[in-house]
Design an enzyme around this catalytic site. Structure first.
Site, PDB file in Angstrom:
ATOM      1  CG  HIS A 139      -1.553   1.308   1.517  1.00 35.26           C
ATOM      2  ND1 HIS A 139      -2.452   1.879   0.645  1.00 35.26           N
ATOM      3  CD2 HIS A 139      -1.438   2.172   2.554  1.00 35.26           C
ATOM      4  CE1 HIS A 139      -2.869   3.028   1.152  1.00 35.26           C
ATOM      5  NE2 HIS A 139      -2.263   3.245   2.304  1.00 35.26           N
ATOM      6  CG  HIS A 141      -0.236   7.463   0.759  1.00 34.84           C
ATOM      7  ND1 HIS A 141       0.086   8.008   1.988  1.00 34.84           N
ATOM      8  CD2 HIS A 141      -1.035   6.400   1.018  1.00 34.84           C
ATOM      9  CE1 HIS A 141      -0.491   7.298   2.957  1.00 34.84           C
ATOM     10  NE2 HIS A 141      -1.157   6.320   2.402  1.00 34.84           N
ATOM     11  CG  HIS A 210      -5.785   6.517   1.790  1.00 42.73           C
ATOM     12  ND1 HIS A 210      -6.235   6.269   3.056  1.00 42.73           N
ATOM     13  CD2 HIS A 210      -4.486   6.116   1.796  1.00 42.73           C
ATOM     14  CE1 HIS A 210      -5.264   5.766   3.798  1.00 42.73           C
ATOM     15  NE2 HIS A 210      -4.197   5.664   3.040  1.00 42.73           N
TER      16      HIS A 210
HETATM   17  P1  13P Z   1       0.731   2.916   9.116  1.00 44.30           P
HETATM   18  O1  13P Z   1       1.828   3.877   9.557  1.00 44.30           O
HETATM   19  O2  13P Z   1      -0.116   2.464  10.263  1.00 44.30           O
HETATM   20  O3  13P Z   1       1.294   1.769   8.301  1.00 44.30           O
HETATM   21  O4  13P Z   1      -0.258   3.726   8.189  1.00 44.30           O
HETATM   22  C1  13P Z   1       0.183   4.381   7.028  1.00 44.30           C
HETATM   23  C2  13P Z   1      -0.886   4.479   6.012  1.00 44.30           C
HETATM   24  O5  13P Z   1      -0.578   4.653   4.854  1.00 44.30           O
HETATM   25  C3  13P Z   1      -2.304   4.379   6.438  1.00 44.30           C
HETATM   26  O6  13P Z   1      -3.145   4.149   5.340  1.00 44.30           O
HETATM   27 ZN    ZN Z   2      -2.300   4.954   3.487  1.00 47.04          ZN
END
Ligand code: 13P
Ligand code: ZN
Length: 271
Positions: A139, A141, A210
């Site tokens: 995941h 951004h 997001h």
């Molecule tokens: P964490 O620091 O808990 O991994 O969260 C980062 C994030 O991208 C939340 O969507």
């Molecule tokens: Zn995130």
């Protein structure tokens, strides 16, 4: 017992987090990765009987019972992982009842796995049903895909077709298209369940305003999917204010599928 700092899976996590940070995909603590480990490989580098901590899960992760994962820590910065792996990530093993997990290595400063652990585990469960070789959930951004979710219709077919048209390789890399979720509160079971529903027949899911989840059998595959989607979004955001003179047509997309022997998502091409 081998030195875990030399384990290939620790090195892969260090290299990948550094690379993602370098690309600007993971500001501050943004982003997280989890990687299902081969049990023999994990046990070559850690003692399976030494449990450092046990933490609860509030959903049923029993399909992953006994599985080892290396996971990034919550609140930690990807830019710091390679310099201090033991504080910024760790190895967990899902308890036999699927209601908790053991920490076997890492999270050494008292940290804990990513707040997105429910989504990661639910995505692993969903992807393993579709592909037994599945291993990685990632995941982050990335700028352009994030920007695009503000200005493009969030309909999955419309979003996918725009991305496919932005670069010839796209339909070859993600013929099943992208899943898209509207804005939701992150870090909980609800967004995990919604993502897992989509990830079972997409390997990429976008979270509006997001970021992106990419999955794969290898770190390279998950990374490459995100990289390809982000490049297409970059083309879209670059040409957005300019008059479009030509693009890739549906018959041309169909020709690509034929040439590369791939099946595009049913009903997406008008041919
Ligand atoms: P964490 O620091 O808990 O991994 O969260 C980062 C994030 O991208 C939340 O969507
Ligand atoms: Zn995130």
């Amino acid at each position: 017992m081998n030195n875990i700092f030399e384990a290939p899976f620790v090195k892969e996590m260090c290299d990948t987090t550094a690379n993602m940070y370098r690309l600007g995909w993971d500001e501050r603590n943004g982003g997280n990765i989890s990687y299902l480990l081969d049990p023999a490989m994990a046990e070559a580098y850690l003692d399976p009987k030494t449990v450092l901590r046990t933490l609860p899960l509030d959903f049923d992760a029993s399909p992953l019972a006994g599985r080892y994962l290396i996971v990034t820590a919550t609140g930690k910065y990807f830019k710091n992982v390679a310099g201090c792996p033991q504080n910024n990530m760790g190895v967990i093993r899902i308890r036999p009842d699927g209601k908790a997990y053991d920490i076997l290595w890492g999270f050494a400063d008292g940290s804990r796995p990513t707040s997105e652990l429910p989504t990661h585990l639910m995505n692993h469960i969903a992807r393993l049903k579709a592909d037994p070789e599945h291993r990685v959930v990632m995941h982050c951004h990335p700028l352009n895909i994030l920007a695009m979710t503000y200005v493009h219709d969030l309909d999955e077919k419309a979003f996918t077709k725009t991305l496919w048209r932005m670069s010839t390789e796209c339909i070859v890399v993600f013929p099943e298209g992208v899943g898209v979720l509207p804005w939701m509160v992150c870090g909980n079971d609800a967004i995990g369940e919604a993502t897992a529903k989509k990830i079972k027949d997409h390997r990429v899911v976008l979270w509006a305003a997001h970021g992106i989840f990419g999955t794969g059998e290898t770190m390279d595959e998950a990374f490459g999917l995100i990289e390809t989607v982000e490049k297409a979004a970059q083309v879209f955001m670059t040409i957005g204010q300019m008059p479009i003179r030509q693009s890739i047509t549906d018959p041309q997309l169909a020709d690509l599928c034929h040439a590369f022997k791939i099946q595009p998502r049913a009903g997406y091409l008008n041919v």
